[in-house]
Design a protein around this motif. Structure first.
Motif, PDB file in Angstrom:
ATOM      1  N   ILE A  88       0.850  -1.188   0.000  1.00 12.96           N
ATOM      2  CA  ILE A  88       0.000   0.000   0.000  1.00 12.96           C
ATOM      3  C   ILE A  88       0.883   1.233   0.000  1.00 12.96           C
ATOM      4  O   ILE A  88       1.789   1.367   0.826  1.00 12.96           O
ATOM      5  CB  ILE A  88      -0.942   0.039   1.226  1.00 12.96           C
ATOM      6  N   SER A  89       0.599   2.151  -0.910  1.00 15.43           N
ATOM      7  CA  SER A  89       1.385   3.379  -1.003  1.00 15.43           C
ATOM      8  C   SER A  89       0.845   4.429  -0.038  1.00 15.43           C
ATOM      9  O   SER A  89      -0.026   4.160   0.791  1.00 15.43           O
ATOM     10  CB  SER A  89       1.320   3.921  -2.438  1.00 15.43           C
ATOM     11  N   GLY A  90       1.345   5.652  -0.155  1.00 18.65           N
ATOM     12  CA  GLY A  90       0.843   6.762   0.641  1.00 18.65           C
ATOM     13  C   GLY A  90      -0.395   7.374   0.029  1.00 18.65           C
ATOM     14  O   GLY A  90      -0.889   6.947  -1.010  1.00 18.65           O
ATOM     15  N   GLY A  91      -0.897   8.418   0.707  1.00 15.80           N
ATOM     16  CA  GLY A  91      -2.103   9.095   0.253  1.00 15.80           C
ATOM     17  C   GLY A  91      -3.279   8.793   1.157  1.00 15.80           C
ATOM     18  O   GLY A  91      -3.336   7.738   1.802  1.00 15.80           O
ATOM     19  N   THR A  92      -4.223   9.712   1.207  1.00 17.02           N
ATOM     20  CA  THR A  92      -5.351   9.564   2.115  1.00 17.02           C
ATOM     21  C   THR A  92      -6.282   8.424   1.709  1.00 17.02           C
ATOM     22  O   THR A  92      -6.839   7.748   2.576  1.00 17.02           O
ATOM     23  CB  THR A  92      -6.136  10.882   2.194  1.00 17.02           C
ATOM     24  N   THR A  93      -6.453   8.194   0.424  1.00 10.60           N
ATOM     25  CA  THR A  93      -7.326   7.096  -0.003  1.00 10.60           C
ATOM     26  C   THR A  93      -6.666   5.750   0.260  1.00 10.60           C
ATOM     27  O   THR A  93      -7.329   4.797   0.694  1.00 10.60           O
ATOM     28  CB  THR A  93      -7.688   7.227  -1.488  1.00 10.60           C
ATOM     29  N   ALA A  94      -5.364   5.664   0.013  1.00 11.05           N
ATOM     30  CA  ALA A  94      -4.636   4.426   0.320  1.00 11.05           C
ATOM     31  C   ALA A  94      -4.667   4.132   1.816  1.00 11.05           C
ATOM     32  O   ALA A  94      -4.805   2.975   2.230  1.00 11.05           O
ATOM     33  CB  ALA A  94      -3.203   4.526  -0.182  1.00 11.05           C
ATOM     34  N   ALA A  95      -4.544   5.173   2.645  1.00 12.80           N
ATOM     35  CA  ALA A  95      -4.631   4.980   4.092  1.00 12.80           C
ATOM     36  C   ALA A  95      -6.013   4.472   4.487  1.00 12.80           C
ATOM     37  O   ALA A  95      -6.149   3.671   5.414  1.00 12.80           O
ATOM     38  CB  ALA A  95      -4.311   6.280   4.824  1.00 12.80           C
ATOM     39  N   ILE A 137      12.090  10.408   4.568  1.00 11.86           N
ATOM     40  CA  ILE A 137      10.683  10.792   4.711  1.00 11.86           C
ATOM     41  C   ILE A 137      10.424  12.124   4.019  1.00 11.86           C
ATOM     42  O   ILE A 137      11.073  13.126   4.302  1.00 11.86           O
ATOM     43  CB  ILE A 137      10.284  10.900   6.197  1.00 11.86           C
ATOM     44  N   ARG A 138       9.479  12.125   3.089  1.00 14.41           N
ATOM     45  CA  ARG A 138       8.991  13.375   2.496  1.00 14.41           C
ATOM     46  C   ARG A 138       7.862  13.906   3.373  1.00 14.41           C
ATOM     47  O   ARG A 138       6.850  13.250   3.560  1.00 14.41           O
ATOM     48  CB  ARG A 138       8.448  13.147   1.084  1.00 14.41           C
ATOM     49  N   PHE A 139       8.041  15.088   3.915  1.00 10.63           N
ATOM     50  CA  PHE A 139       7.049  15.637   4.819  1.00 10.63           C
ATOM     51  C   PHE A 139       5.708  15.879   4.128  1.00 10.63           C
ATOM     52  O   PHE A 139       4.652  15.731   4.730  1.00 10.63           O
ATOM     53  CB  PHE A 139       7.545  16.952   5.430  1.00 10.63           C
ATOM     54  N   ASN A 140       5.735  16.287   2.852  1.00 11.57           N
ATOM     55  CA  ASN A 140       4.478  16.609   2.176  1.00 11.57           C
ATOM     56  C   ASN A 140       3.577  15.399   2.003  1.00 11.57           C
ATOM     57  O   ASN A 140       2.356  15.532   1.958  1.00 11.57           O
ATOM     58  CB  ASN A 140       4.749  17.253   0.816  1.00 11.57           C
ATOM     59  N   SER A 141       4.167  14.208   1.867  1.00 12.28           N
ATOM     60  CA  SER A 141       3.354  13.008   1.678  1.00 12.28           C
ATOM     61  C   SER A 141       3.502  12.012   2.824  1.00 12.28           C
ATOM     62  O   SER A 141       2.755  11.043   2.896  1.00 12.28           O
ATOM     63  CB  SER A 141       3.739  12.310   0.370  1.00 12.28           C
ATOM     64  N   LEU A 142       4.472  12.239   3.715  1.00 10.14           N
ATOM     65  CA  LEU A 142       4.785  11.300   4.799  1.00 10.14           C
ATOM     66  C   LEU A 142       5.087   9.902   4.263  1.00 10.14           C
ATOM     67  O   LEU A 142       4.737   8.900   4.862  1.00 10.14           O
ATOM     68  CB  LEU A 142       3.651  11.259   5.829  1.00 10.14           C
ATOM     69  N   GLU A 143       5.778   9.862   3.124  1.00 11.02           N
ATOM     70  CA  GLU A 143       6.209   8.603   2.540  1.00 11.02           C
ATOM     71  C   GLU A 143       7.731   8.482   2.602  1.00 11.02           C
ATOM     72  O   GLU A 143       8.454   9.468   2.415  1.00 11.02           O
ATOM     73  CB  GLU A 143       5.764   8.501   1.082  1.00 11.02           C
ATOM     74  N   ALA A 144       8.209   7.266   2.862  1.00 10.72           N
ATOM     75  CA  ALA A 144       9.636   6.981   2.777  1.00 10.72           C
ATOM     76  C   ALA A 144       9.985   6.722   1.314  1.00 10.72           C
ATOM     77  O   ALA A 144       9.334   5.924   0.645  1.00 10.72           O
ATOM     78  CB  ALA A 144       9.989   5.766   3.631  1.00 10.72           C
ATOM     79  N   VAL A 145      10.992   7.415   0.828  1.00  6.82           N
ATOM     80  CA  VAL A 145      11.345   7.319  -0.589  1.00  6.82           C
ATOM     81  C   VAL A 145      12.846   7.091  -0.731  1.00  6.82           C
ATOM     82  O   VAL A 145      13.609   7.202   0.225  1.00  6.82           O
ATOM     83  CB  VAL A 145      10.934   8.598  -1.352  1.00  6.82           C
ATOM     84  N   GLY A 146      13.251   6.768  -1.941  1.00  8.50           N
ATOM     85  CA  GLY A 146      14.664   6.601  -2.232  1.00  8.50           C
ATOM     86  C   GLY A 146      15.080   5.142  -2.311  1.00  8.50           C
ATOM     87  O   GLY A 146      14.250   4.229  -2.299  1.00  8.50           O
ATOM     88  N   VAL A 147      16.386   4.932  -2.384  1.00 10.60           N
ATOM     89  CA  VAL A 147      16.942   3.605  -2.658  1.00 10.60           C
ATOM     90  C   VAL A 147      16.559   2.584  -1.599  1.00 10.60           C
ATOM     91  O   VAL A 147      16.234   1.434  -1.922  1.00 10.60           O
ATOM     92  CB  VAL A 147      18.474   3.707  -2.789  1.00 10.60           C
ATOM     93  N   LEU A 148      16.583   2.963  -0.320  1.00 10.69           N
ATOM     94  CA  LEU A 148      16.253   2.007   0.731  1.00 10.69           C
ATOM     95  C   LEU A 148      14.815   1.495   0.584  1.00 10.69           C
ATOM     96  O   LEU A 148      14.549   0.300   0.743  1.00 10.69           O
ATOM     97  CB  LEU A 148      16.452   2.639   2.110  1.00 10.69           C
ATOM     98  N   THR A 157      -1.230  -7.988  -4.458  1.00 11.76           N
ATOM     99  CA  THR A 157      -1.940  -6.800  -4.928  1.00 11.76           C
ATOM    100  C   THR A 157      -1.300  -5.555  -4.335  1.00 11.76           C
ATOM    101  O   THR A 157      -1.040  -5.498  -3.127  1.00 11.76           O
ATOM    102  CB  THR A 157      -3.424  -6.830  -4.530  1.00 11.76           C
ATOM    103  N   ALA A 158      -1.040  -4.564  -5.177  1.00 12.76           N
ATOM    104  CA  ALA A 158      -0.557  -3.263  -4.723  1.00 12.76           C
ATOM    105  C   ALA A 158      -1.688  -2.253  -4.848  1.00 12.76           C
ATOM    106  O   ALA A 158      -2.298  -2.127  -5.913  1.00 12.76           O
ATOM    107  CB  ALA A 158       0.639  -2.814  -5.550  1.00 12.76           C
ATOM    108  N   PHE A 159      -1.970  -1.556  -3.759  1.00  9.36           N
ATOM    109  CA  PHE A 159      -2.939  -0.465  -3.775  1.00  9.36           C
ATOM    110  C   PHE A 159      -2.164   0.841  -3.907  1.00  9.36           C
ATOM    111  O   PHE A 159      -1.362   1.197  -3.036  1.00  9.36           O
ATOM    112  CB  PHE A 159      -3.776  -0.454  -2.496  1.00  9.36           C
ATOM    113  N   LEU A 160      -2.412   1.542  -4.986  1.00 10.35           N
ATOM    114  CA  LEU A 160      -1.645   2.735  -5.308  1.00 10.35           C
ATOM    115  C   LEU A 160      -2.521   3.983  -5.216  1.00 10.35           C
ATOM    116  O   LEU A 160      -3.489   4.127  -5.959  1.00 10.35           O
ATOM    117  CB  LEU A 160      -1.072   2.606  -6.733  1.00 10.35           C
ATOM    118  N   GLY A 161      -2.181   4.858  -4.272  1.00 11.97           N
ATOM    119  CA  GLY A 161      -2.782   6.182  -4.252  1.00 11.97           C
ATOM    120  C   GLY A 161      -2.047   7.057  -5.248  1.00 11.97           C
ATOM    121  O   GLY A 161      -0.873   6.824  -5.560  1.00 11.97           O
TER     122      GLY A 161
END
Length: 273
Positions: free
Chosen positions: A111-118, A158-169, A181-185
């Motif tokens: 599950i990705s970030g975003g209010t609908t994904a949450a 952590i990107r503050f605007n989306s509160l998602e962890a991003v990058g290589v890790l 199944t991946a749920f993508l916001g």
């Protein structure tokens, strides 16, 4: 996990966050507005509105002008903490529908970030037979409280605007697991642009999730349909299902379906009653 230096929009209470969201919506719809006009529209004092506009200008959410404020570029990303709550009911219906697309029994989900994904994450907390990987703090928080699910949180910045962890890790975490199944916001999905978001690093991270999934389900309220933002997350041929609501542009939904996506439109709340 490390933290990026993105600007953090801040509101001291839920009520103020909702008011700031309403201010953003009003300013973006009108382009600009006088302070007294917005205060009257929202039913607050001019002193309160003056403080809100000053804080929002400091946070880079709008541009304060003499006696009022004007909008930033419409493509500017609004932080997840302040995102418009107008579509809350639609998002809950979308999430409930999307959660029912999963099979019974042991299963792996991302599950990705975003209010609908949450909201999808929240709808899954009644189950105890899922393993869920996410790079979003909002999604992990939904799963970590009152749930017996196995939760995998990626590393990353952590990107503050989306509160998602991003990058290589984060990308390496997704690349190391198998996902049913991946749920993508998404910030936008269109026949022309596919699924898009505001930040290219976030897009690359979420694409790593998409690439590992047997099935990709995009969850997006009607305001996101036909919209294309900066960075592509996935082409339409990588998306299996789009779950949205009836406010979506029907012509755009037809075009997306023609590209091979299974478009599923949830019923209005009134139709369910």
């Amino acid at each position: 996990m490390s933290v990026t230096n993105d600007l953090v929009p801040h509101a001291t209470s839920r009520r103020r966050a909702q008011r700031m969201s309403s201010i953003l919506r009003y300013i973006n719809e009108h382009g600009s507005a006088r302070l007294t006009e917005i205060a009257q529209e929202l039913g607050v004092s001019t002193a309160t509105m003056r403080r809100d506009l000053a804080d929002m200008d400091d946070q880079g959410l709008l541009i304060r002008s003499h006696g009022g404020a004007r909008a930033l570029d419409p493509a500017t990303e609004v932080a997840v903490q302040l995102r418009d709550s107008r579509f809350k009911d639609a998002k809950l219906r979308i999430a409930d529908h999307a959660a029912r697309l999963l099979p019974e029994g042991q299963y792996s989900v991302a599950i990705s970030g975003g209010t609908t994904a949450a909201a999808v994450a929240r709808a899954l907390t009644s189950r105890d037979d899922l393993s869920v990987a996410t790079n979003a703090l909002t999604t992990a928080a939904e799963l970590a409280t009152g749930s017996n699910l196995t939760v995998i949180m990626t590393g990353g910045f952590i990107r503050f605007n989306s509160l998602e962890a991003v990058g290589v890790l984060a990308e390496k975490t997704f690349s190391a697991i198998n996902v049913g199944t991946a749920f993508l916001g998404t910030d936008g999905i269109s026949a022309r642009g596919g699924a898009t978001t505001h930040n290219e690093i976030e897009a690359r991270t979420n694409h790593a999730m998409v690439a590992q999934a047997d099935r990709v389900v995009v969850v997006a309220d009607g305001s996101k349909i036909g919209r294309a933002t900066l960075a592509k997350v996935a082409d339409l041929d990588e998306i299996d299902v789009l779950v949205t609501d009836s406010s979506a542009d029907p012509d755009e939904l037809t075009a997306i379906a023609a590209a091979g996506v299974d478009v599923q439109v949830v019923a209005d709340a009134l139709a369910d009653s």
